[in-house]
Design an enzyme around this catalytic site. Sequence first.
Site, PDB file in Angstrom:
ATOM      1  N   ASN A 119     -19.209   2.622   9.894  1.00 22.13           N
ATOM      2  CA  ASN A 119     -18.778   1.225   9.758  1.00 22.13           C
ATOM      3  C   ASN A 119     -18.581   0.520  11.095  1.00 22.13           C
ATOM      4  O   ASN A 119     -18.627  -0.713  11.158  1.00 22.13           O
ATOM      5  CB  ASN A 119     -17.487   1.156   8.941  1.00 22.13           C
ATOM      6  CG  ASN A 119     -17.724   1.391   7.464  1.00 22.13           C
ATOM      7  OD1 ASN A 119     -18.829   1.210   6.961  1.00 22.13           O
ATOM      8  ND2 ASN A 119     -16.686   1.803   6.748  1.00 22.13           N
ATOM      9  N   LEU A 147     -17.934  -5.460   1.793  1.00 22.33           N
ATOM     10  CA  LEU A 147     -19.162  -4.922   1.203  1.00 22.33           C
ATOM     11  C   LEU A 147     -19.280  -5.242  -0.280  1.00 22.33           C
ATOM     12  O   LEU A 147     -20.207  -4.787  -0.947  1.00 22.33           O
ATOM     13  CB  LEU A 147     -19.220  -3.399   1.406  1.00 22.33           C
ATOM     14  CG  LEU A 147     -19.140  -2.918   2.854  1.00 22.33           C
ATOM     15  CD1 LEU A 147     -19.100  -1.397   2.908  1.00 22.33           C
ATOM     16  CD2 LEU A 147     -20.323  -3.447   3.656  1.00 22.33           C
ATOM     17  N   ILE A 161     -12.398  -5.285   7.638  1.00 24.94           N
ATOM     18  CA  ILE A 161     -11.537  -4.099   7.615  1.00 24.94           C
ATOM     19  C   ILE A 161     -11.941  -3.191   6.447  1.00 24.94           C
ATOM     20  O   ILE A 161     -11.156  -2.968   5.517  1.00 24.94           O
ATOM     21  CB  ILE A 161     -10.051  -4.491   7.500  1.00 24.94           C
ATOM     22  CG1 ILE A 161      -9.857  -5.594   6.436  1.00 24.94           C
ATOM     23  CG2 ILE A 161      -9.495  -4.926   8.850  1.00 24.94           C
ATOM     24  CD1 ILE A 161      -8.416  -5.856   6.078  1.00 24.94           C
ATOM     25  N   SER A 179     -11.818   3.424   4.169  1.00 23.79           N
ATOM     26  CA  SER A 179     -12.443   4.698   3.834  1.00 23.79           C
ATOM     27  C   SER A 179     -11.561   5.830   4.342  1.00 23.79           C
ATOM     28  O   SER A 179     -10.841   5.668   5.330  1.00 23.79           O
ATOM     29  CB  SER A 179     -13.837   4.813   4.443  1.00 23.79           C
ATOM     30  OG  SER A 179     -14.426   6.050   4.100  1.00 23.79           O
ATOM     31  N   TYR A 236       0.823  -1.208   0.000  1.00 29.24           N
ATOM     32  CA  TYR A 236       0.000   0.000   0.000  1.00 29.24           C
ATOM     33  C   TYR A 236       0.861   1.263   0.000  1.00 29.24           C
ATOM     34  O   TYR A 236       0.352   2.356  -0.258  1.00 29.24           O
ATOM     35  CB  TYR A 236      -0.926   0.039   1.216  1.00 29.24           C
ATOM     36  CG  TYR A 236      -1.885  -1.119   1.329  1.00 29.24           C
ATOM     37  CD1 TYR A 236      -2.060  -2.041   0.281  1.00 29.24           C
ATOM     38  CD2 TYR A 236      -2.634  -1.317   2.485  1.00 29.24           C
ATOM     39  CE1 TYR A 236      -2.934  -3.102   0.405  1.00 29.24           C
ATOM     40  CE2 TYR A 236      -3.518  -2.372   2.604  1.00 29.24           C
ATOM     41  CZ  TYR A 236      -3.654  -3.266   1.571  1.00 29.24           C
ATOM     42  OH  TYR A 236      -4.523  -4.329   1.696  1.00 29.24           O
TER      43      TYR A 236
END
Length: 282
Positions: free
Chosen positions: A235, A182, A223, A226, A48
């Site tokens: 969340n 999601l 996890i 956002s 990341y």
Amino acid sequence: MQYITFNNDVKIPQVGLGTYLLAPDDAQAAVTYALDGGYELIDTANAYVNERAVGRGMSDSGRAREEIFLETKLWPCFYESDTAVDETLERLGTDYIDLMILHQPAGDYLAGYAKLEAAYKAGKLRSIGISNFNKAEIENLLAHCEITPALIQVECHPYFPQTELKELLDKHNIALQSWYPLGGRDNKSILEEPIVSELAEKNGKTAAQVIMRWHVQQGNIVIPGSKTPSHIADNIDIFDFELSDEDMEAMAALDQGKPFYERTAEKIAFYATWHPNVEGQK
């Protein structure tokens, strides 16, 4: 907050913040906001390229290090490195990581897992795990490893609840964490399912909160990522209601038995050779 206890007795919160695709400044701000708003679990990865920012976000928060469950993932190009774990610790600004995961079943993942085992024994890692491994790869790892993984991170959601994989995980007491809780970034198909909308209205919650609650009651760890404060707050606001047995049965009918992410040999080969620019991150 609710917790899952790993096979080595370490406890992990069931809901955390993911930082996938978050630029360093966004990751830093999101981590601080989340931790100050009740989160305890933060997920990042070498790939990341925001680990330094995550470390700063943790430091900027009002939480002490021991109140934070920090997990990161080791990328395949580092699986044979003797210094990769220490370099990750340095980037995160911490002297231990609560959970370190092999990010992909690419390259020499047996060598990579041995590195995690050594760091675990040295007290640098409180627990170790894997990500994106299929059943055959898990069984191969279990046949060679000394320490059973505490967790596997995979795609999991109402369309693909990982029923078959969970049979193997239950056998070895390996926890499941979903990286697509999601259904994926900008994918609203599960959110717009009639049963999800119905349960959201019934419980006075959002569709996303209903899905997150489904995960928790399934025993999954989630996890969602956002950078938006309102989404981050929503969340985690899922512990004041419960889906009934009938609600869970209705959600089970959404199972399509197929993931969104398509794994290919070409992708695995690419993962084995790609090198994230961890040295150049902010």
